[in-house]
Design an enzyme around this catalytic site. Structure first.
Site, PDB file in Angstrom:
ATOM      1  N   LYS A  13      26.721  37.395  65.233  1.00  0.00           N
ATOM      2  CA  LYS A  13      27.329  36.526  64.675  1.00  0.00           C
ATOM      3  C   LYS A  13      27.516  35.192  65.607  1.00  0.00           C
ATOM      4  CE  LYS A  13      31.310  38.935  64.197  1.00  0.00           C
ATOM      5  NZ  LYS A  13      30.655  40.273  64.886  1.00  0.00           N
ATOM      6  N   ARG A  88      39.211  39.040  59.712  1.00  0.00           N
ATOM      7  CA  ARG A  88      38.807  40.118  60.365  1.00  0.00           C
ATOM      8  C   ARG A  88      39.616  41.414  59.456  1.00  0.00           C
ATOM      9  NH1 ARG A  88      36.286  39.294  65.479  1.00  0.00           N
ATOM     10  NH2 ARG A  88      35.529  41.032  66.487  1.00  0.00           N
ATOM     11  N   ARG A 127      24.260  43.486  77.137  1.00  0.00           N
ATOM     12  CA  ARG A 127      25.152  42.308  77.529  1.00  0.00           C
ATOM     13  C   ARG A 127      26.116  42.822  78.532  1.00  0.00           C
ATOM     14  NH1 ARG A 127      28.452  39.571  72.959  1.00  0.00           N
ATOM     15  NH2 ARG A 127      29.800  41.274  73.027  1.00  0.00           N
ATOM     16  N   ARG A 133      30.941  41.492  80.069  1.00  0.00           N
ATOM     17  CA  ARG A 133      32.110  41.244  79.295  1.00  0.00           C
ATOM     18  C   ARG A 133      33.240  42.407  78.997  1.00  0.00           C
ATOM     19  NH1 ARG A 133      31.622  38.698  72.972  1.00  0.00           N
ATOM     20  NH2 ARG A 133      33.151  40.391  72.457  1.00  0.00           N
ATOM     21  N   ARG A 144      35.512  49.635  69.314  1.00  0.00           N
ATOM     22  CA  ARG A 144      35.474  48.094  68.330  1.00  0.00           C
ATOM     23  C   ARG A 144      34.820  48.654  66.967  1.00  0.00           C
ATOM     24  NH1 ARG A 144      32.454  44.761  72.659  1.00  0.00           N
ATOM     25  NH2 ARG A 144      32.168  43.272  70.981  1.00  0.00           N
TER      26      ARG A 144
END
Ligand code: AP5
Length: 195
Positions: A13, A88, A127, A133, A144
């Site tokens: 996204k 969301r 990532r 992160r 998540r």
């Protein structure tokens, strides 16, 4: 144009919203980025959101709706915007409709990126190694995804019911996916749904 990106964590996204923002000349608004920068700054919003984000849970609807209300009222969003990470929940989607009612054109399209879960996990592990992160730890990725299926996936039907949803295959090169997005937006334009 007023566009929403939907899709699970790691579906691309953010990557696609930034590229589309350059092509259309309207801002890409990422609620995740806004929250991460608030956490880095140690602002009251960041202090409220930090633990929730690190656990892979959703920040409260009230906080997120107030944040988006202010952001889409900014002058740079007057010609349109691209939302990445909002709405969301069905509550957030309903609130967005109210915020937009009588305030310019409605939504042009909702782009729903789909990527198999194994690929998502690989991308986010990558990532985590490259950028560190804090919500890309393996156990948080799974949470998540669980939260996505429970609270965000129902939005696909919400927007399908409003004839706004375009399903986009999120697999392949970034440029290939951008082409699919442009094609879906061309269909939205030709059906008169855009402004
Ligand atoms: P948010 O930042 O929105 O995270 P997310 O939805 O989990 O999305 P990601 O940023 O992980 O993935 P993405 O789909 O944007 O993919 P990306 O392009 O980055 O939200 C974070 C947290 O904030 C939430 O968990 C929640 O706590 C809170 N929050 C935010 N909004 C909220 C809201 N509205 N309500 C409540 N809470 C909220 O790509 C992922 C990786 O894949 C990158 O490394 C990228 O380089 C790579 N990649 C992208 N495209 C490709 C491709 N085609 N091929 C190979 N690799 C690719």
């Amino acid at each position: 144009m007023r566009i929403i990106f939907l899709g699970p964590p790691g579906s691309g996204k953010g990557t696609q919203a930034k590229l589309l923002s350059e092509r259309l000349g309207v801002p890409a608004i990422s609620t995740g980025e806004i929250l991460r920068s608030a956490v880095r700054a140690g602002s009251p919003l960041g202090l409220q959101a930090k633990a929730t984000m690190e656990a892979g849970e959703l920040v409260s609807d009230d906080l997120m709706i107030a944040l988006i209300r202010d952001r889409i009222a900014s002058p740079d969003a007057s010609r349109g915007f691209i939302l990445d990470g909002f709405p969301r929940t069905v509550e957030q989607a309903a609130a967005l409709e109210k915020l937009m009612a009588g305030n310019g054109p409605g939504l042009s399209a909702v782009l729903n990126l789909s990527v198999p879960e194994a690929v998502i996990v690989d991308r986010l592990h990558g990532r985590s190694r490259d950028e560190g992160r804090s919500d890309d730890r393996p156990e948080t990725i799974l949470e998540r995804l669980r939260v996505y299926h429970q609270k965000t996936e129902p939005l696909a039907d919400f927007y399908r019911g409003r004839r706004l949803l375009a399903d986009i295959n999120g697999m392949g090169d970034v440029s290939e996916i951008s082409d699919r997005i442009d094609q879906a937006l061309a269909v939205a334009v030709s059906s008169g749904r855009t402004a």
